[in-house]
Write an enzyme that holds these catalytic residues in place. Structure first.
Site, short mmCIF file in Angstrom:
data_model
loop_
_atom_site.label_atom_id
_atom_site.label_comp_id
_atom_site.label_asym_id
_atom_site.label_seq_id
_atom_site.Cartn_x
_atom_site.Cartn_y
_atom_site.Cartn_z
N ARG A 1 -52.69 -29.49 -15.26
CA ARG A 1 -52.93 -29.25 -16.57
C ARG A 1 -54.50 -28.10 -16.67
O ARG A 1 -54.57 -27.47 -17.51
CB ARG A 1 -52.91 -30.20 -17.24
CG ARG A 1 -53.14 -30.05 -18.80
CD ARG A 1 -52.78 -31.28 -19.80
NE ARG A 1 -52.97 -30.83 -21.23
CZ ARG A 1 -53.89 -31.44 -21.70
NH1 ARG A 1 -54.52 -32.50 -21.28
NH2 ARG A 1 -54.17 -31.24 -23.30
N HIS B 1 -54.86 -24.52 -18.30
CA HIS B 1 -55.84 -24.49 -19.34
C HIS B 1 -56.90 -23.49 -18.85
O HIS B 1 -57.55 -22.48 -19.58
CB HIS B 1 -56.52 -25.65 -19.77
CG HIS B 1 -55.67 -26.48 -20.67
ND1 HIS B 1 -56.06 -27.19 -21.81
CD2 HIS B 1 -54.10 -26.51 -20.64
CE1 HIS B 1 -55.10 -27.56 -22.27
NE2 HIS B 1 -54.04 -27.49 -21.63
N ASP B 2 -57.67 -23.56 -17.76
CA ASP B 2 -58.60 -22.50 -17.31
C ASP B 2 -57.94 -21.17 -17.36
O ASP B 2 -58.51 -20.19 -17.95
CB ASP B 2 -59.04 -22.87 -15.74
CG ASP B 2 -60.05 -22.12 -15.08
OD1 ASP B 2 -61.22 -21.84 -15.98
OD2 ASP B 2 -60.18 -21.65 -13.95
N GLY C 1 -59.15 -16.56 -18.00
CA GLY C 1 -58.75 -16.12 -16.80
C GLY C 1 -58.90 -17.28 -15.79
O GLY C 1 -59.52 -18.26 -15.96
N ASP D 1 -60.89 -18.64 -13.56
CA ASP D 1 -62.44 -18.42 -13.26
C ASP D 1 -63.39 -19.59 -13.29
O ASP D 1 -64.47 -19.56 -13.13
CB ASP D 1 -63.08 -17.39 -14.23
CG ASP D 1 -62.97 -17.85 -15.50
OD1 ASP D 1 -62.67 -18.77 -15.88
OD2 ASP D 1 -63.37 -16.77 -16.55
N SER E 1 -63.97 -21.35 -15.56
CA SER E 1 -64.95 -21.61 -17.03
C SER E 1 -64.73 -22.97 -17.40
O SER E 1 -65.49 -23.48 -18.04
CB SER E 1 -64.67 -20.25 -17.81
OG SER E 1 -63.09 -20.31 -18.03
N ASN F 1 -59.22 -29.50 -25.08
CA ASN F 1 -59.45 -29.83 -23.88
C ASN F 1 -60.14 -31.31 -23.47
O ASN F 1 -60.13 -31.70 -22.57
CB ASN F 1 -60.40 -28.77 -23.40
CG ASN F 1 -59.53 -27.50 -23.09
OD1 ASN F 1 -58.42 -27.42 -22.95
ND2 ASN F 1 -60.29 -26.29 -23.04
N HIS G 1 -44.33 -30.58 -16.76
CA HIS G 1 -44.13 -31.81 -17.76
C HIS G 1 -43.48 -32.82 -16.71
O HIS G 1 -42.98 -33.82 -17.45
CB HIS G 1 -43.75 -31.35 -19.02
CG HIS G 1 -45.06 -30.85 -19.88
ND1 HIS G 1 -44.67 -30.32 -21.12
CD2 HIS G 1 -46.20 -30.50 -19.68
CE1 HIS G 1 -45.59 -29.90 -21.62
NE2 HIS G 1 -46.56 -29.84 -20.87
N THR H 1 -38.73 -40.23 -13.67
CA THR H 1 -39.45 -40.25 -12.54
C THR H 1 -40.83 -39.53 -12.89
O THR H 1 -41.00 -38.51 -12.56
CB THR H 1 -38.57 -39.32 -11.56
OG1 THR H 1 -38.54 -38.04 -12.11
CG2 THR H 1 -37.33 -39.92 -11.12
#
Ligand code: HEM
Ligand SMILES: *[C@@H]1O[C@H](CO)[C@@H](O)[C@H](O)[C@H]1NC(C)=O
Ligand SMILES: *[C@@H]1O[C@H](CO)[C@@H](O)[C@H](O)[C@H]1NC(C)=O
Ligand SMILES: *[C@@H]1O[C@H](CO)[C@@H](O)[C@H](O)[C@H]1NC(C)=O
Ligand SMILES: CC(=O)N[C@H]1CO[C@H](CO)[C@@H](O)[C@@H]1O
Length: 337
Positions: free
Chosen positions: A70, A74-75, A80, A82, A84, A102, A202, A254
């Site tokens: 995840r 999100h990054d 991008g 990177d 961050s 986040n 997921h 599972t």
């Protein structure tokens, strides 16, 4: 005097030339395309070090794998791939990782990248970017969870900025409609099918009660939610406003295995988030859910292609980024970033 000045200019010219040549010489590989062999000479043991760190961590803390998966999503979707997202906030700046959406990213996911970075700073100091470590860690963890192998292109630079405000509107939310989700993914270059394949992530991990509480506490009859699952989730989440850490498995069949049960769950009323359920209901995404539910090989093939694509979104090269010494800090303290 005049002669001397002339000489100085000449010297400067030569220096300038030398610098230009040097920049040119290093620019070719640095500005060039990413490659799987990027650190072959500069850090030959890279893959082993990352794999070892990731394996140790996942064995100790089994929630790490899903967390890292995840985290990279999100990054890459915010500004991008990177790293961050790894920057800590300070008194001048609220960083990406502290954007509301986040805040639920698990600390163990950040921790495994920090550990790999520390090991690499001993092995080959100042060489490997945090963005590359995150990409390698995600790949290795997917394999540990039972998912498919894929090659990771390397040579990303780490960002020079990180702002919580850059995250707004970039990360999908379970309350979004399929049209909104398709648009959001399309803006990053992904088709509806790639979105369905990627969201197969997921198949592992958790969601906190507030993300699906509306479905579970609704009194309307809901054919997309199995009554026993609804009851179970009501019990688990009964006090979720007070106990905000309570979470449920995304794939109740599972939960720790990377497989295609996430898709098989949906027609059985065992999907957790409204957005998961919507993938099955909407005609633009339904065929892909059914395909991946019926054929795990097809899911793995398409997931790998989509992950490789995800890990290349808006990658920074050359002087658009740096190789951080610490993943949670820029190399230069800069109050404007
Ligand atoms: C359709 C778009 C998506 C939506 C609306 C969505 C939404 C969410 C939400 C609300 C959670 C629960 C977070 C929490 O409560 O802690 C979650 C968890 C998760 N998401 Fe997504 N997501 C989407 C797509 C993706 C994609 C493309 C990936 C990765 C490739 C991904 C990977 C994960 C993972 C691994 C978890 C579990 C995290 C953990 O256990 O710590 N998601 N997602
Ligand atoms: C559902 O019904 C119960 C019992 O009648 C009630 O307490 C609860 O507030 C209702 N929930 C919603 C979301 O309307
Ligand atoms: C939440 O906790 C507070 C204090 O612990 C308590 O007074 C309150 O009744 C709780 N709320 C619910 C919905 O259980
Ligand atoms: C499953 O998908 C793979 C990859 O596309 C394909 O080669 C295979 O024939 C499919 N299997 C079935 C049973 O359809
Ligand atoms: C998962 C999560 O925390 N979502 C929140 C993200 O931030 C927006 C607004 O910034 C909220 O509306 C969401 O609930």
């Amino acid at each position: 005097m005049h002669r001397r000045r002339h000489l100085l200019f000449l010297l400067l010219d030569i220096l300038y030339l030398a610098v230009a040549v040097r920049i040119d010489a290093t620019a070719t590989p640095a500005e060039g395309e990413l490659s799987v062999d990027y650190y072959k000479k500069s850090c030959p043991n890279l893959q082993n070090v990352v794999q070892q760190t990731v394996t140790d961590k996942q064995i100790k803390t089994s929630s790490t794998g899903a967390g890292v998966l995840r985290l990279i999503f999100h990054d890459c979707f915010a500004t991008g791939c990177d790293a961050s997202i790894l920057i800590s906030s300070n008194s001048f700046n609220k960083a990406e990782r502290d954007a509301d959406i986040n805040l639920s990213l698990p600390g163990d996911a950040f921790d495994v990248v920090v550990r790999a970075k520390m090991a690499l700073e001993t092995e080959c100091p100042g060489i490997v970017s945090c963005a590359d470590i995150l990409a390698l860690a995600a790949r290795d963890l997917i394999i540990m969870l039972g998912g498919p192998y894929f090659n990771v292109q390397l040579g990303r630079k780490d960002s020079l900025s990180s702002h919580a405000s850059d995250v707004v509107g970039k990360i999908p939310m379970p309350t979004m409609s399929i049209e909104e989700l398709i648009t959001l993914f399309k803006n990053k270059g992904f088709t509806a099918q790639e979105m369905v394949a990627l969201t197969g992530a997921h198949t592992v991990g958790f969601s906190h009660c507030k993300e699906f509480a509306d479905r579970v506490f609704s009194n309307e009859s809901d054919p997309s939610l199995n009554p026993r699952m609804k009851l179970g989730l009501r019990k688990a989440c009964h006090d979720y406003k007070n106990r905000t850490t309570v979470a449920a498995f995304n794939d109740i069949m599972t939960p720790n295995k990377f497989d295609n049960l996430y898709y098989q769950n949906l027609p059985r009323g065992l999907g957790l988030l409204s957005s998961d359920v919507a993938l099955l209901t909407h005609p633009q995404t339904r065929p892909f859910v059914l395909l991946y539910a019926a054929n795990q090989t097809a899911f793995f093939r398409d997931f790998v292609l989509a992950m490789e694509k995800l890990s290349l979104v808006d990658v920074k090269k050359g002087n658009r980024g740096e190789v951080r010494r610490r993943c949670d800090e820029f190399n230069e303290l800069n109050t404007s970033n």
